[in-house]
Scaffold this motif. Structure first.
Motif, PDB file in Angstrom:
ATOM      1  N   GLU A   1       0.811  -1.215   0.000  1.00 21.81           N
ATOM      2  CA  GLU A   1       0.000   0.000   0.000  1.00 21.81           C
ATOM      3  C   GLU A   1       0.846   1.267   0.000  1.00 21.81           C
ATOM      4  O   GLU A   1       0.311   2.366  -0.193  1.00 21.81           O
ATOM      5  CB  GLU A   1      -0.924   0.022   1.237  1.00 21.81           C
ATOM      6  N   THR A   2       2.155   1.140   0.259  1.00 23.93           N
ATOM      7  CA  THR A   2       3.015   2.327   0.357  1.00 23.93           C
ATOM      8  C   THR A   2       4.185   2.241  -0.618  1.00 23.93           C
ATOM      9  O   THR A   2       5.273   2.708  -0.336  1.00 23.93           O
ATOM     10  CB  THR A   2       3.544   2.494   1.794  1.00 23.93           C
TER      11      THR A   2
ATOM     12  N   GLY B   1       8.035   1.487   1.002  1.00 22.80           N
ATOM     13  CA  GLY B   1       7.996   2.475   2.075  1.00 22.80           C
ATOM     14  C   GLY B   1       8.977   3.613   1.925  1.00 22.80           C
ATOM     15  O   GLY B   1       9.337   4.251   2.912  1.00 22.80           O
TER      16      GLY B   1
ATOM     17  N   LYS C   1      10.588   7.086   1.624  1.00 17.21           N
ATOM     18  CA  LYS C   1      10.235   8.477   1.982  1.00 17.21           C
ATOM     19  C   LYS C   1      11.379   9.374   1.554  1.00 17.21           C
ATOM     20  O   LYS C   1      12.530   9.107   1.867  1.00 17.21           O
ATOM     21  CB  LYS C   1       9.995   8.590   3.488  1.00 17.21           C
TER      22      LYS C   1
ATOM     23  N   SER D   1       4.082  10.341   0.442  1.00 18.49           N
ATOM     24  CA  SER D   1       4.136   9.105   1.236  1.00 18.49           C
ATOM     25  C   SER D   1       2.777   8.883   1.862  1.00 18.49           C
ATOM     26  O   SER D   1       2.219   9.786   2.486  1.00 18.49           O
ATOM     27  CB  SER D   1       5.203   9.185   2.332  1.00 18.49           C
ATOM     28  N   PHE D   2       2.222   7.677   1.697  1.00 15.45           N
ATOM     29  CA  PHE D   2       0.926   7.364   2.280  1.00 15.45           C
ATOM     30  C   PHE D   2       1.043   6.888   3.731  1.00 15.45           C
ATOM     31  O   PHE D   2       0.030   6.705   4.400  1.00 15.45           O
ATOM     32  CB  PHE D   2       0.207   6.309   1.436  1.00 15.45           C
ATOM     33  N   ASP D   3       2.259   6.671   4.208  1.00 15.15           N
ATOM     34  CA  ASP D   3       2.466   6.300   5.617  1.00 15.15           C
ATOM     35  C   ASP D   3       3.830   6.831   6.037  1.00 15.15           C
ATOM     36  O   ASP D   3       4.795   6.076   6.186  1.00 15.15           O
ATOM     37  CB  ASP D   3       2.394   4.786   5.791  1.00 15.15           C
TER      38      ASP D   3
ATOM     39  N   ASN E   1       5.223   7.786   8.734  1.00 15.55           N
ATOM     40  CA  ASN E   1       5.817   7.463  10.029  1.00 15.55           C
ATOM     41  C   ASN E   1       6.310   6.019  10.135  1.00 15.55           C
ATOM     42  O   ASN E   1       6.969   5.672  11.117  1.00 15.55           O
ATOM     43  CB  ASN E   1       4.801   7.726  11.149  1.00 15.55           C
ATOM     44  N   ALA E   2       5.990   5.198   9.162  1.00 16.89           N
ATOM     45  CA  ALA E   2       6.386   3.788   9.221  1.00 16.89           C
ATOM     46  C   ALA E   2       7.733   3.577   8.542  1.00 16.89           C
ATOM     47  O   ALA E   2       7.996   4.160   7.491  1.00 16.89           O
ATOM     48  CB  ALA E   2       5.332   2.916   8.554  1.00 16.89           C
TER      49      ALA E   2
END
Length: 288
Positions: free
Chosen positions: A49-50, A68, A70, A76-78, A80-81
């Motif tokens: 999803e990211t 993931g 960044k 970025s759709f997340d 903090n992950a």
């Protein structure tokens, strides 16, 4: 006279700005629209999803995804992950992704920010992953050993040099070019050719069976950096056959306006299957 000079300077500045803006928009293919090219059976991959910014498929059908990413200016759709490495077995009828646990006392998983992945198999069939990493937006290359039985990655060390294959393919994103070099035994490079495209060419995967290049592309790169959910970045996958010949064959294998998949960065194949990854969105699994 002073007023005239002032107006002239303003005019020159405006002209410079417009020319610079036009060049910038051209390099990012700001106004290009995507002509759809569909494949017969495509499915979004559950669990991604990211983004799947880069991927690598082993000859045995195991696929690794880096996800993931960044980076400043990139959606970025997340945010903090931390980033992850995912595994998918393409030999399964309905393959699913599995997050690989990363072990190693000196490896900081919380700052893992993967941006590209490559694999290397030694003479004992041990598999190693080389992952470009941006912890705190710095740049390193992390080396992992894949532990197949445990389905995990053992972090070995951080390096700053790169390993090069016999032919080196370099994508120049904003120039819309792929450069081809030959690597010699003494590690020097000889430029062979440059291919030009009307799209922003990103990651390159080489089919180990045919030698074809599979390239994830951004048909309208401006939308990557200025994200608008109502007008998202499109996706495009190119296949380049016989790249070392006088007339390489370039085929648009998949193209989509962002309704299904946004911001394609990489594509790779295995036994009639195509995997397509993105910088921050989802990933696609298709029949060819």
């Amino acid at each position: 006279m002073a007023k005239l000079i002032g107006l002239t300077l303003v005019g020159l500045l405006l002209a410079f700005y417009k020319n610079h803006q036009s060049s910038y928009q051209t390099r990012l293919a700001a106004f290009r629209e995507v002509t759809p090219v569909e494949l017969p059976n495509c499915n979004l991959i559950k669990g991604i999803e990211t983004g799947a910014e880069d991927l690598e498929i082993l000859p045995n059908g195991l696929a690794f995804f880096s996800t993931g990413l960044k980076y400043p200016g990139i959606k970025s759709f997340d945010p903090n992950a931390p980033g992850k490495i995912l595994l998918m077995d393409l030999n399964e009828k309905n393959p699913a992704v599995l997050e690989l646990e990363m072990t190693g006392n000196k490896f900081d998983k919380s700052s893992f920010n993967p941006h590209g992945v490559s694999t290397f198999t030694d003479e004992d069939n041990a598999v190693y992953l080389l992952v470009v990493n941006h912890p705190d937006f710095k740049s390193t290359v992390e080396v992992f050993k894949f532990q197949e039985e445990e389905r995990s990655l053992l972090h070995l060390r951080t390096i700053t040099h790169e390993l090069l294959p016999r032919h080196v393919y370099i994508s120049e994103l904003l120039a819309h070019k792929i450069h081809v070099y030959e690597k010699h035994a003494n590690w020097t490079l000889t430029p062979l050719k440059t291919l030009n495209f009307d799209t922003l060419v990103d990651n390159i995967s080489v089919d180990p069976v045919t030698g074809d290049l599979w390239v994830g592309c951004h048909p309208n790169g401006m939308r990557i950096f200025f994200y608008d959910a109502e007008n998202p970045p499109g996706s495009e996958v190119l296949r380049i056959q016989n790249i070392l010949s006088e007339e390489p064959k370039v085929t648009v294998v998949y193209a989509e306006n962002g309704t299904v998949l946004q911001g394609t960065t990489v594509a790779s194949v295995y036994k009639g299957k195509l995997l397509v990854g993105t910088v921050y969105h989802r990933a696609l699994y298709c029949d060819l």
